[in-house]
Scaffold this active site. Sequence first.
Site, PDB file in Angstrom:
ATOM      1  CG  LEU A 187      -0.044  15.389  -0.982  1.00 22.04           C
ATOM      2  CD1 LEU A 187       0.852  15.340   0.239  1.00 22.04           C
ATOM      3  CD2 LEU A 187       0.707  14.895  -2.215  1.00 22.04           C
ATOM      4  CD  GLU A 228      -5.355   9.319  -2.206  1.00 19.70           C
ATOM      5  OE1 GLU A 228      -5.995   8.299  -1.864  1.00 19.70           O
ATOM      6  OE2 GLU A 228      -4.269   9.632  -1.707  1.00 19.70           O
ATOM      7  CG  HIS A 231      -5.852   4.124  -2.815  1.00 20.86           C
ATOM      8  ND1 HIS A 231      -5.104   2.977  -2.755  1.00 20.86           N
ATOM      9  CD2 HIS A 231      -5.020   5.130  -2.403  1.00 20.86           C
ATOM     10  CE1 HIS A 231      -3.873   3.258  -2.327  1.00 20.86           C
ATOM     11  NE2 HIS A 231      -3.798   4.563  -2.119  1.00 20.86           N
ATOM     12  CD1 TRP A 239       4.783  -0.215   1.172  1.00 27.82           C
ATOM     13  CD2 TRP A 239       4.297   1.208  -0.478  1.00 27.82           C
ATOM     14  NE1 TRP A 239       4.144   0.866   1.726  1.00 27.82           N
ATOM     15  CE2 TRP A 239       3.842   1.761   0.737  1.00 27.82           C
ATOM     16  CE3 TRP A 239       4.112   1.941  -1.651  1.00 27.82           C
ATOM     17  CZ2 TRP A 239       3.195   2.989   0.800  1.00 27.82           C
ATOM     18  CZ3 TRP A 239       3.462   3.165  -1.585  1.00 27.82           C
ATOM     19  CH2 TRP A 239       3.018   3.679  -0.373  1.00 27.82           C
ATOM     20  CB  VAL A 249      -1.150  -6.071  -9.112  1.00 24.71           C
ATOM     21  CG1 VAL A 249      -0.979  -5.984 -10.618  1.00 24.71           C
ATOM     22  CG2 VAL A 249      -2.359  -5.248  -8.670  1.00 24.71           C
ATOM     23  CB  THR A 252       3.124  -4.225  -9.798  1.00 24.82           C
ATOM     24  OG1 THR A 252       2.468  -4.976  -8.781  1.00 24.82           O
ATOM     25  CG2 THR A 252       2.105  -3.512 -10.662  1.00 24.82           C
ATOM     26  CG  ASP A 288       1.719  15.268  -8.824  1.00 25.05           C
ATOM     27  OD1 ASP A 288       1.684  14.456  -7.871  1.00 25.05           O
ATOM     28  OD2 ASP A 288       0.810  16.088  -9.045  1.00 25.05           O
TER      29      ASP A 288
END
Length: 317
Positions: A187, A228, A231, A239, A249, A252, A288
């Site tokens: 994607l 993205e 990132h 994960w 982090v 989370t 989404d």
Amino acid sequence: MKKILLSASLLAMLFSCQSEDSKVVAENNAAQRQCASQEVLERQLREDPEMALRMNKIEEFTENFTKSNPNYRLVNGKIQIPVVVNVLYKTTAENISLAQIQSQIDVLNKDFNATNSDYGQVPALFSGVKANVGISFVLDQVIRKSTTKTSWGTNDAIKKTNQGGLAAVTPTTKLNLWVCTIGGGILGYAQFPGGASATDGVVIDSKYLGTTGRATYPFNLGRTATHEVGHWMNLRHIWGDATCGSDLVADTPTHNTANYGVPTYPHLSTCSGTPVEMTMNYMDYTDDRGMYMFSLGQKARMDAVFAVGGSRASFRN
């Protein structure tokens, strides 16, 4: 909730390995979300050994920054990011409309400013750590180029004119977003801070950009670009690209691996402590409609990128 940040000395090890389990999951879910950012990072590290040193320094800065700002209530000044959209197309359908492009800019503004309509769906368990990142985006220009390529892959050819692509436009002050057919079920992918300026930015398949036109269910709400761009602002997959890995982090929960579709809440991890996974986080792999929040810890990492001395401080107004 979980993990402490890793020291810079351990980052090279983290960047250089991805669990076989998560690779198998991706291969077996070609019709589900696939982001190639980690694989692209591993390739870039092999091609440019100095990149690991740069990324370790960025991680050191990030760790120090977040430790010195424990409440994550940071004011970096107004950050407004100009976006250059580079459209490479072979077919008429791939030459997406300005309306589709603008719909993506609108989604980024909502998702990074907590004005998305589904932000209120964040479960009570995570309500104390949900974040308004406070970064805005504006469409700077759209550049279009006809090509004979049917797909571009993830080797950054799309960013190189000598390979038929389009070069990045002033990447130190503008976010370059390339739109094309990537192929292979991918994607999108992004370059993490610390990579070469010439290839800096985000690539999104035209079928998964924005909310209208060619945008294709279940990835038709613009969240691929949100993921993205996360990132690009130094966020990892939630994960940690390893079974029960770390995304660096603290707030989370530890995830077993990627989640797909829209998991029923609460979805329990089998990692230590069996925490409820934050499947609605933008850095998971859900559809989404299943992702709609960043955490305060993620916001802190993004703030660090744009802080004075940060790797993207040149974007500050």
